[in-house]
Design a protein around this motif. Sequence first.
Motif, short mmCIF file in Angstrom:
data_model
loop_
_atom_site.label_atom_id
_atom_site.label_comp_id
_atom_site.label_asym_id
_atom_site.label_seq_id
_atom_site.Cartn_x
_atom_site.Cartn_y
_atom_site.Cartn_z
N VAL A 154 -6.31 -138.01 -49.92
CA VAL A 154 -7.67 -138.28 -49.47
C VAL A 154 -8.45 -139.00 -50.57
O VAL A 154 -8.53 -138.53 -51.70
CB VAL A 154 -8.41 -136.97 -49.12
CG1 VAL A 154 -9.86 -137.25 -48.70
CG2 VAL A 154 -7.67 -136.22 -48.02
N PRO A 212 -23.27 -139.99 -43.61
CA PRO A 212 -22.74 -139.02 -42.66
C PRO A 212 -21.88 -137.99 -43.36
O PRO A 212 -21.50 -138.16 -44.52
CB PRO A 212 -21.91 -139.88 -41.70
CG PRO A 212 -21.58 -141.12 -42.44
CD PRO A 212 -22.71 -141.34 -43.42
N SER A 213 -21.56 -136.92 -42.65
CA SER A 213 -20.70 -135.88 -43.16
C SER A 213 -19.35 -136.49 -43.56
O SER A 213 -18.80 -137.30 -42.84
CB SER A 213 -20.53 -134.82 -42.07
OG SER A 213 -19.69 -133.81 -42.53
N GLY A 214 -18.84 -136.10 -44.73
CA GLY A 214 -17.55 -136.59 -45.18
C GLY A 214 -17.61 -137.92 -45.92
O GLY A 214 -16.58 -138.47 -46.31
N SER A 215 -18.81 -138.46 -46.15
CA SER A 215 -18.92 -139.78 -46.79
C SER A 215 -18.82 -139.69 -48.32
O SER A 215 -18.81 -140.72 -48.99
CB SER A 215 -20.21 -140.48 -46.37
OG SER A 215 -21.35 -139.73 -46.74
N GLY A 216 -18.77 -138.47 -48.87
CA GLY A 216 -18.55 -138.33 -50.31
C GLY A 216 -19.76 -137.90 -51.12
O GLY A 216 -19.71 -137.87 -52.35
N LYS A 217 -20.84 -137.50 -50.44
CA LYS A 217 -22.09 -137.16 -51.15
C LYS A 217 -21.91 -135.96 -52.09
O LYS A 217 -22.30 -136.02 -53.26
CB LYS A 217 -23.20 -136.85 -50.13
CG LYS A 217 -23.45 -137.96 -49.11
CD LYS A 217 -24.54 -137.60 -48.13
CE LYS A 217 -24.30 -136.38 -47.27
NZ LYS A 217 -23.18 -136.49 -46.31
N THR A 218 -21.35 -134.88 -51.57
CA THR A 218 -21.18 -133.67 -52.39
C THR A 218 -20.20 -133.94 -53.53
O THR A 218 -20.44 -133.51 -54.67
CB THR A 218 -20.69 -132.49 -51.52
OG1 THR A 218 -21.74 -132.17 -50.60
CG2 THR A 218 -20.37 -131.26 -52.36
N THR A 219 -19.13 -134.67 -53.24
CA THR A 219 -18.17 -135.01 -54.29
C THR A 219 -18.87 -135.75 -55.42
O THR A 219 -18.69 -135.43 -56.61
CB THR A 219 -17.04 -135.89 -53.70
OG1 THR A 219 -16.41 -135.19 -52.63
CG2 THR A 219 -16.02 -136.25 -54.76
N TYR A 226 -8.33 -136.59 -53.68
CA TYR A 226 -7.74 -135.25 -53.53
C TYR A 226 -6.43 -135.48 -52.82
O TYR A 226 -6.43 -135.66 -51.60
CB TYR A 226 -8.64 -134.35 -52.69
CG TYR A 226 -9.97 -134.01 -53.34
CD1 TYR A 226 -10.05 -133.03 -54.33
CD2 TYR A 226 -11.15 -134.64 -52.94
CE1 TYR A 226 -11.26 -132.71 -54.91
CE2 TYR A 226 -12.36 -134.31 -53.52
CZ TYR A 226 -12.41 -133.35 -54.50
OH TYR A 226 -13.61 -133.02 -55.07
N ALA A 285 -11.85 -139.55 -51.69
CA ALA A 285 -13.21 -139.05 -51.43
C ALA A 285 -14.25 -140.05 -51.91
O ALA A 285 -15.30 -140.21 -51.29
CB ALA A 285 -13.40 -137.70 -52.11
P1 ADP Z 1 -20.14 -135.09 -47.76
O1 ADP Z 1 -20.80 -134.21 -48.78
O2 ADP Z 1 -20.73 -136.45 -47.68
O3 ADP Z 1 -20.07 -134.43 -46.41
P2 ADP Z 1 -17.71 -134.60 -49.28
O4 ADP Z 1 -17.98 -135.14 -50.62
O5 ADP Z 1 -17.81 -133.12 -49.11
O6 ADP Z 1 -18.62 -135.34 -48.21
O7 ADP Z 1 -16.25 -135.03 -48.82
C1 ADP Z 1 -15.76 -136.34 -48.91
C2 ADP Z 1 -14.29 -136.36 -48.50
O8 ADP Z 1 -13.50 -135.71 -49.48
C3 ADP Z 1 -14.00 -135.68 -47.20
O9 ADP Z 1 -12.97 -136.39 -46.54
C4 ADP Z 1 -13.51 -134.31 -47.63
O10 ADP Z 1 -12.66 -133.76 -46.66
C5 ADP Z 1 -12.78 -134.63 -48.92
N1 ADP Z 1 -12.81 -133.51 -49.89
C6 ADP Z 1 -13.91 -133.04 -50.52
N2 ADP Z 1 -13.60 -132.02 -51.36
C7 ADP Z 1 -12.25 -131.84 -51.23
C8 ADP Z 1 -11.32 -130.95 -51.84
N3 ADP Z 1 -11.68 -130.03 -52.74
N4 ADP Z 1 -10.01 -131.07 -51.47
C9 ADP Z 1 -9.62 -132.00 -50.57
N5 ADP Z 1 -10.45 -132.86 -49.97
C10 ADP Z 1 -11.75 -132.80 -50.28
#
Ligand code: ADP
Length: 290
Positions: free
Chosen positions: A25, A46-53, A22, A27
């Motif tokens: 960043v 951990p939070s921010g490790s890319g799981k949701t992405t 992104y 991800a």
């Molecule tokens: P998790 O689910 O493990 O907490 P995320 O997948 O939500 O992690 O996020 C991984 C990284 O990508 C983080 O640094 C987050 O800030 C960044 N990120 C996720 N979605 C977006 C987006 N739409 N725009 C910019 N950065 C994003």
Amino acid sequence: MAAQDTGNAVPMVELQQVFKRYGDVVALASVDMVVRKGEFVTLLGPSGSGKTTLLNLIAGMAQPTSGRIMIDGRDATVLAPSKRGLGMVFQNYALMPHMTVYENVAFPLRVRKMSSEEIAHKVNDVLKLIRLPDIAQRKPRELLGGQQQRVALARCIVYNPSLILLDEPLGALDKKLREQMQLEIKRLHAELGITMLNVTHDQDEALTMSDRIVLMNGGRVEQQCEPEELYFKPCSVFAAGFIGDANLFEARVTGVDAAGVQLSSTSGLASSGMPPFAVKTGDAVTLLVR
Ligand code: ADP
Ligand code: MG
């Protein structure tokens, strides 16, 4: 259904060299990952490790910057979400508040243009399956948290997807309810044999529920293996620290033989089984004691 005997079968999901950026960043960086058919796999990190992405890329709600996503043997990298044959459950339920439980569960079947009789049959069956046959006419706000999550699951299961993605579905529940729901989801997984990919940052949940765990760290896969292996043979200090209680000691190798290694640290002498990497006398290592 367990993960055995699937050696040569086509995986349900396979990620090959997947990157997601992104702007500046990163991800996800170079993710290779497999979910086999019938498995229950957990993305842990951990939070921010890319799981949701990662889950969103598999669901088709976003596309990778580069790399390939295979679903059931097909290249699904840019396939529309509705063509991927999967269901998704989120932390915040996402039930439609103005619709009854029955209408919420029936919704994906109406979209698929099934007849009313067929819909009634399937919805009633699945409400029995999730053990909530008596709440069909209630609205989501009249349900408890755990019940709402079961309805959200039912809404996935009802159209028979081959894969269900769960993004921290139990994150909003208190500990007792969370543990009940873990068992409930495992029961459904065992009864239906649907492949499930679950996301959590809770190591206990990952250890109790999973056939395999994919441990994420800063957008990369740190280790993917069975829970036992992650616990007893972490591949890194990060993996060792994330799962279980870990005491770490800086040590030096003083001898290596067939049985393992001898170590010396400021806290004393120790011996250990053979580590999962090559070591020789004189090497500096980190010793993990559970
Ligand atoms: P998790 O689910 O493990 O907490 P995320 O997948 O939500 O992690 O996020 C991984 C990284 O990508 C983080 O640094 C987050 O800030 C960044 N990120 C996720 N979605 C977006 C987006 N739409 N725009 C910019 N950065 C994003
Ligand atoms: Mg997340």
